[in-house]
Every structure is written in structure tokens, then in C-alpha cells.
Design a protein around this motif. Structure first.
Motif, PDB file in Angstrom:
ATOM      1  N   TYR A 274      25.002  14.876 -11.411  1.00 27.03           N
ATOM      2  CA  TYR A 274      25.104  13.564 -12.354  1.00 27.03           C
ATOM      3  C   TYR A 274      24.570  12.557 -11.599  1.00 27.03           C
ATOM      4  O   TYR A 274      24.392  12.300 -10.356  1.00 27.03           O
ATOM      5  N   ARG A 275      24.282  11.483 -12.429  1.00 25.51           N
ATOM      6  CA  ARG A 275      23.637  10.003 -12.051  1.00 25.51           C
ATOM      7  C   ARG A 275      24.442   9.165 -12.792  1.00 25.51           C
ATOM      8  O   ARG A 275      24.832   8.934 -13.995  1.00 25.51           O
ATOM      9  N   LEU A 276      24.744   7.899 -12.216  1.00 26.48           N
ATOM     10  CA  LEU A 276      25.317   6.717 -12.678  1.00 26.48           C
ATOM     11  C   LEU A 276      24.258   6.006 -13.839  1.00 26.48           C
ATOM     12  O   LEU A 276      23.151   5.998 -13.294  1.00 26.48           O
ATOM     13  N   VAL A 277      24.644   5.919 -14.993  1.00 21.16           N
ATOM     14  CA  VAL A 277      23.565   5.318 -15.909  1.00 21.16           C
ATOM     15  C   VAL A 277      23.478   3.597 -15.495  1.00 21.16           C
ATOM     16  O   VAL A 277      22.631   3.134 -15.644  1.00 21.16           O
ATOM     17  N   ASN A 278      24.540   2.945 -14.900  1.00 21.86           N
ATOM     18  CA  ASN A 278      24.760   1.900 -14.807  1.00 21.86           C
ATOM     19  C   ASN A 278      25.468   1.524 -13.241  1.00 21.86           C
ATOM     20  O   ASN A 278      26.394   2.141 -13.141  1.00 21.86           O
ATOM     21  N   LYS A 279      24.761   0.930 -12.376  1.00 19.53           N
ATOM     22  CA  LYS A 279      25.352   0.598 -10.964  1.00 19.53           C
ATOM     23  C   LYS A 279      26.651  -0.056 -11.000  1.00 19.53           C
ATOM     24  O   LYS A 279      27.811   0.418 -10.235  1.00 19.53           O
ATOM     25  N   HIS A 280      26.795  -1.155 -11.828  1.00 22.67           N
ATOM     26  CA  HIS A 280      28.039  -1.788 -12.081  1.00 22.67           C
ATOM     27  C   HIS A 280      28.578  -1.516 -13.592  1.00 22.67           C
ATOM     28  O   HIS A 280      27.626  -1.250 -14.376  1.00 22.67           O
ATOM     29  N   PRO A 281      29.848  -1.921 -13.665  1.00 19.11           N
ATOM     30  CA  PRO A 281      30.503  -1.884 -15.120  1.00 19.11           C
ATOM     31  C   PRO A 281      29.927  -2.696 -16.006  1.00 19.11           C
ATOM     32  O   PRO A 281      29.593  -3.994 -15.466  1.00 19.11           O
ATOM     33  N   VAL A 282      29.849  -2.564 -17.116  1.00 18.78           N
ATOM     34  CA  VAL A 282      29.223  -3.369 -18.363  1.00 18.78           C
ATOM     35  C   VAL A 282      30.582  -4.138 -18.873  1.00 18.78           C
ATOM     36  O   VAL A 282      31.662  -3.400 -18.911  1.00 18.78           O
ATOM     37  N   VAL A 283      30.315  -5.255 -18.946  1.00 14.60           N
ATOM     38  CA  VAL A 283      31.682  -5.997 -19.325  1.00 14.60           C
ATOM     39  C   VAL A 283      31.016  -7.034 -20.824  1.00 14.60           C
ATOM     40  O   VAL A 283      29.869  -6.998 -20.985  1.00 14.60           O
ATOM     41  N   ALA A 284      32.226  -7.370 -21.372  1.00 15.77           N
ATOM     42  CA  ALA A 284      32.031  -8.050 -22.609  1.00 15.77           C
ATOM     43  C   ALA A 284      31.158  -9.290 -22.305  1.00 15.77           C
ATOM     44  O   ALA A 284      31.410 -10.118 -21.456  1.00 15.77           O
ATOM     45  N   SER A 285      30.295  -9.929 -23.318  1.00 16.64           N
ATOM     46  CA  SER A 285      29.531 -11.268 -23.409  1.00 16.64           C
ATOM     47  C   SER A 285      30.700 -12.378 -23.723  1.00 16.64           C
ATOM     48  O   SER A 285      31.897 -12.002 -24.258  1.00 16.64           O
ATOM     49  N   GLU A 286      30.275 -13.438 -23.428  1.00 14.56           N
ATOM     50  CA  GLU A 286      31.415 -14.672 -23.823  1.00 14.56           C
ATOM     51  C   GLU A 286      31.645 -14.583 -25.404  1.00 14.56           C
ATOM     52  O   GLU A 286      32.549 -14.993 -25.548  1.00 14.56           O
ATOM     53  N   LYS A 287      30.561 -14.393 -26.036  1.00 14.30           N
ATOM     54  CA  LYS A 287      30.708 -14.329 -27.396  1.00 14.30           C
ATOM     55  C   LYS A 287      31.451 -13.205 -27.910  1.00 14.30           C
ATOM     56  O   LYS A 287      32.485 -13.621 -28.853  1.00 14.30           O
ATOM     57  N   GLU A 288      31.537 -11.919 -27.552  1.00 19.66           N
ATOM     58  CA  GLU A 288      32.457 -11.048 -27.821  1.00 19.66           C
ATOM     59  C   GLU A 288      33.902 -11.353 -27.427  1.00 19.66           C
ATOM     60  O   GLU A 288      34.802 -11.166 -28.199  1.00 19.66           O
ATOM     61  N   ILE A 289      34.020 -12.042 -26.300  1.00 13.87           N
ATOM     62  CA  ILE A 289      35.403 -12.316 -25.538  1.00 13.87           C
ATOM     63  C   ILE A 289      35.931 -13.399 -26.646  1.00 13.87           C
ATOM     64  O   ILE A 289      37.257 -13.337 -26.982  1.00 13.87           O
ATOM     65  N   GLN A 290      35.143 -14.387 -27.185  1.00 13.51           N
ATOM     66  CA  GLN A 290      35.571 -15.436 -28.134  1.00 13.51           C
ATOM     67  C   GLN A 290      36.066 -14.710 -29.443  1.00 13.51           C
ATOM     68  O   GLN A 290      36.989 -14.982 -29.814  1.00 13.51           O
ATOM     69  N   ASN A 291      35.308 -13.599 -29.996  1.00 14.16           N
ATOM     70  CA  ASN A 291      35.659 -12.991 -31.210  1.00 14.16           C
ATOM     71  C   ASN A 291      36.809 -11.997 -30.973  1.00 14.16           C
ATOM     72  O   ASN A 291      37.588 -11.710 -31.944  1.00 14.16           O
ATOM     73  N   ASN A 292      37.072 -11.504 -29.786  1.00 16.29           N
ATOM     74  CA  ASN A 292      37.852 -10.544 -29.412  1.00 16.29           C
ATOM     75  C   ASN A 292      38.528 -10.479 -28.026  1.00 16.29           C
ATOM     76  O   ASN A 292      37.878 -10.082 -27.031  1.00 16.29           O
ATOM     77  N   HIS A 293      39.652 -11.435 -27.948  1.00  7.44           N
ATOM     78  CA  HIS A 293      40.211 -11.456 -26.647  1.00  7.44           C
ATOM     79  C   HIS A 293      40.600 -10.371 -25.763  1.00  7.44           C
ATOM     80  O   HIS A 293      40.388 -10.477 -24.705  1.00  7.44           O
ATOM     81  N   ARG A 294      40.834  -9.300 -26.508  1.00  5.83           N
ATOM     82  CA  ARG A 294      41.253  -7.824 -25.836  1.00  5.83           C
ATOM     83  C   ARG A 294      40.091  -7.463 -25.049  1.00  5.83           C
ATOM     84  O   ARG A 294      40.188  -6.631 -23.965  1.00  5.83           O
ATOM     85  N   SER A 295      38.699  -8.074 -25.321  1.00  5.26           N
ATOM     86  CA  SER A 295      37.539  -7.473 -24.732  1.00  5.26           C
ATOM     87  C   SER A 295      37.254  -7.970 -23.224  1.00  5.26           C
ATOM     88  O   SER A 295      36.598  -7.588 -22.688  1.00  5.26           O
ATOM     89  N   LYS A 296      38.100  -9.003 -22.941  1.00  4.34           N
ATOM     90  CA  LYS A 296      38.085  -9.763 -21.818  1.00  4.34           C
ATOM     91  C   LYS A 296      37.964  -9.080 -20.576  1.00  4.34           C
ATOM     92  O   LYS A 296      37.540  -9.120 -19.491  1.00  4.34           O
ATOM     93  N   SER A 297      39.121  -7.943 -20.639  1.00  4.53           N
ATOM     94  CA  SER A 297      39.095  -7.118 -19.275  1.00  4.53           C
ATOM     95  C   SER A 297      38.705  -5.877 -19.418  1.00  4.53           C
ATOM     96  O   SER A 297      38.637  -5.118 -18.600  1.00  4.53           O
ATOM     97  N   ALA A 298      37.720  -5.652 -20.416  1.00  7.44           N
ATOM     98  CA  ALA A 298      37.121  -4.285 -20.544  1.00  7.44           C
ATOM     99  C   ALA A 298      36.053  -4.120 -19.521  1.00  7.44           C
ATOM    100  O   ALA A 298      35.043  -5.028 -19.268  1.00  7.44           O
ATOM    101  N   LYS A 299      35.878  -2.775 -18.969  1.00  7.10           N
ATOM    102  CA  LYS A 299      34.931  -2.538 -18.215  1.00  7.10           C
ATOM    103  C   LYS A 299      34.388  -0.976 -18.806  1.00  7.10           C
ATOM    104  O   LYS A 299      34.959  -0.078 -18.959  1.00  7.10           O
ATOM    105  N   LEU A 300      33.058  -0.914 -18.983  1.00 11.49           N
ATOM    106  CA  LEU A 300      32.403   0.202 -19.526  1.00 11.49           C
ATOM    107  C   LEU A 300      31.690   0.938 -18.287  1.00 11.49           C
ATOM    108  O   LEU A 300      30.669   0.183 -17.547  1.00 11.49           O
ATOM    109  N   ARG A 301      31.916   1.947 -18.208  1.00 15.92           N
ATOM    110  CA  ARG A 301      31.095   2.840 -16.905  1.00 15.92           C
ATOM    111  C   ARG A 301      30.480   4.194 -17.374  1.00 15.92           C
ATOM    112  O   ARG A 301      31.511   4.994 -18.507  1.00 15.92           O
ATOM    113  N   VAL A 302      29.461   4.554 -17.233  1.00 13.93           N
ATOM    114  CA  VAL A 302      28.766   5.568 -17.888  1.00 13.93           C
ATOM    115  C   VAL A 302      27.997   6.446 -17.008  1.00 13.93           C
ATOM    116  O   VAL A 302      27.375   6.002 -15.847  1.00 13.93           O
ATOM    117  N   ILE A 303      28.403   7.859 -17.114  1.00 19.11           N
ATOM    118  CA  ILE A 303      27.544   8.895 -16.103  1.00 19.11           C
ATOM    119  C   ILE A 303      26.962   9.903 -16.963  1.00 19.11           C
ATOM    120  O   ILE A 303      27.192  10.043 -18.115  1.00 19.11           O
TER     121      ILE A 303
END
Length: 306
Positions: A274-303
């Protein structure tokens, strides 16, 4: 009820690298936000959706009713392998997991997930299971409650809250979310109550995790999900708190890094599956956080399986 906004939608779709004829799994159907967009990108492919919440199954089914290549099954995602076996599917090309509680679950007071609404102490994602938050709050020992609040909620005043819960339930059972909130507030000093954020958030998070055995189920499911991926198949996981993210990160790293190999020995590197697709977790943009406050703490990891 507010419109459901799927978290990190664009990033998830890009990370899954969807092939029109591929087989994909959304292990957390919810209200179908991610699933709909995956289904739109399939031609001869197939999407299998799982959720243990009956309401999510009903609502998600309505929203996905126009797609003929979607299979929806009520099941805990730890049953992924047995579900695929029942469908005579060996391997899949992509899997998505959006962890935590969906916004609509928080909105319904009777589900007991929210400290903002008064309701019974329930917190079960699968309403058919026996253990609920009421039993935990009223039956667990002082030591067990303190451990849960500390371990699953990073609650600084875990022991004080647990002690006051035990003392309170000696008079009468603690039955509602607001009764529990009152005990939590009384267990904390005023300086804590004046801070930004609700004082009961961490305890409610901890109770939800214990009620649904979320972290143990997550560990098992990640291992199973990695096992059923095709070559170049990807597993994408969105987490919302440190306990979840720590598990995802630890397992992903164990599958993609050779411990103690400083020389980058070719045969050892070649043995990695397996390999990591992203070395660091993907987080929400400021725009998304403004539109959806729940996304503020979200972290996306992909393998990816290689």
C-alpha cells in the motif's frame, strides 16, 4: 431540517479516483450525499452502500432511488466482508468511510446524541442493539465512567463528572440528556463554563463512542477494507476527532512504512502493498467551513493498494 451537506465532497471524489465501470462502497450512507455523487460517475459500475441506522437507510434509499446500479444494505460496516461475500463480490475499487454522527441524527432529540436538545439517553446508531447511553450512565462504575470520559473524550474533569454522576443516580436514574448536561456543568469550575464551546461536548462524544463501540469497530473495518481492495483501489476515511484519526493514521502508516529501514532497501520497499495518497490529511477549506461548520474538524486520509 437543514439541507444535508456532505463533508469534503470534492476531495473525496478526487481521492477515490472513480472509474465508470468500477465497484465502490460507501460504508456510511447517511443521507446519501457522498453516495449520489459517486453513483453519478458510474456507468457499468456498482455502488454498495451500508448503514446501521434504519432512518439513514430509508432516507438514503429515497435519494438514491433513481440509480439502478446502487445496492443499499442495513448493516454495521464491520460486516463489510460478509456483505460482499453475500453479493459474490471478491474485490472493490474504492471504499469511503465518513465517520461520526450525521447532522440529521443530531437534529432528532429522541436519538439522544445532542446536548443541545432534551431527549432520552440513547445514542445508539443501530436502534436494535441493547446497550445504550442510559445503561452506561446508570450502570457503569465510577472508574469505568472516568476512563471512558478521559480516553474517548479527552475530558479534563473526567473523574469529577463521573463521581457526580454516581452520586446523582443514587437518588434516581439519570434519564435525559439535559439531566446529564446539568451534572456535567456542576462538575466543572466557572472558568471552564465560560470558555467557547459546550461544556458537555466531550462527555457526549465519549458516551457515543462507548455506546457504539466505535473505535474497536473502526480498527477491524479498516483492516478488512484494505484486504478487499483491488490493485490501485483506494480507501478514503474522514474522521472528526483525534481518537479516530489516530487509529486511521497508525494503521495506514503500518501498511505503508518499513519500521527501522533507514537504507530504503529495494526488496523491503517492493514488499509494501500500500501507499499513502497524501502524506498529510486533507482538511476543509475556509469556504467550506463557513458553509458547513461540521467540516472544521474533518480530516481525510487516503491509502491505495499497489
Amino acid at each position: 431540517m437543514e439541507t444535508h451537506i456532505p463533508v469534503l465532497l470534492t476531495e473525496c471524489l478526487e481521492s477515490l479516483n472513480i472509474k465508470p465501470n468500477g465497484i465502490y462502497c460507501d460504508l456510511t450512507l447517511g443521507r446519501g450525499g457522498h453516495s449520489i455523487e459517486i453513483a453519478k460517475r458510474l456507468n457499468d459500475g456498482k455502488l454498495i452502500c451500508l448503514d446501521q441506522d434504519q432512518t439513514a437507510i430509508e432516507e438514503g434509499s429515497k435519494r438514491l432511488s433513481s440509480f439502478k446500479n446502487v445496492i443499499i444494505i442495513k448493516s454495521n460496516f464491520q460486516n463489510l466482508k460478509s456483505v460482499l461475500q453475500s453479493l459474490k463480490i471478491d474485490k472493490v475499487d474504492g471504499i469511503l468511510m465518513d465517520l461520526g454522527v450525521s447532522s440529521p441524527q443530531f437534529d432528532v432529540a429522541s436519538r439522544g446524541f445532542s446536548y443541545q436538545n432534551n431527549g432520552p439517553l440513547d445514542m445508539r446508531m443501530d436502534q436494535n442493539q441493547k446497550l445504550d447511553a442510559y445503561q452506561i450512565v446508570n450502570c457503569y462504575s465510577l472508574q469505568e465512567l472516568a476512563r471512558i470520559f478521559k480516553e474517548y473524550g479527552d475530558e479534563k474533569y473526567a473523574y469529577s463528572i463521573a463521581k457526580n454522576i454516581v452520586e446523582s443516580r443514587m437518588n434516581k436514574p439519570i434519564e435525559t440528556t439535559f439531566e446529564l448536561v446539568d451534572i456535567i456543568k456542576k462538575s466543572k469550575p466557572m472558568k471552564e463554563l465560560t470558555k467557547i464551546g459546550h461544556p458537555a461536548k466531550q462527555v457526549f462524544q465519549a458516551l457515543r463512542i462507548e455506546t457504539n463501540d466505535e473505535l474497536n469497530v473502526l480498527r477491524k473495518t479498516i483492516i478488512d477494507a484494505l484486504d478487499v481492495l483491488n490493485k490501485n483501489g483506494r480507501l478514503a476515511i474522514i474522521s472528526f476527532h483525534s481518537g479516530e484519526d489516530r487509529i486511521v493514521k497508525t494503521i495506514f502508516n503500518s501498511k505503508t512504512k518499513i519500521v527501522g529501514n533507514r537504507l530504503n532497501i529495494p526488496d523491503q520497499v517492493a514488499s509494501l502493498k500500500y501507499r499513502l495518497v497524501n502524506k498529510h490529511p486533507v482538511v476543509a477549506s475556509e469556504k467550506e467551513i463557513q458553509n458547513n461548520h461540521r467540516s472544521k474538524s474533518a480530516k481525510l486520509r487516503v491509502i491505495e493498494k499497489i
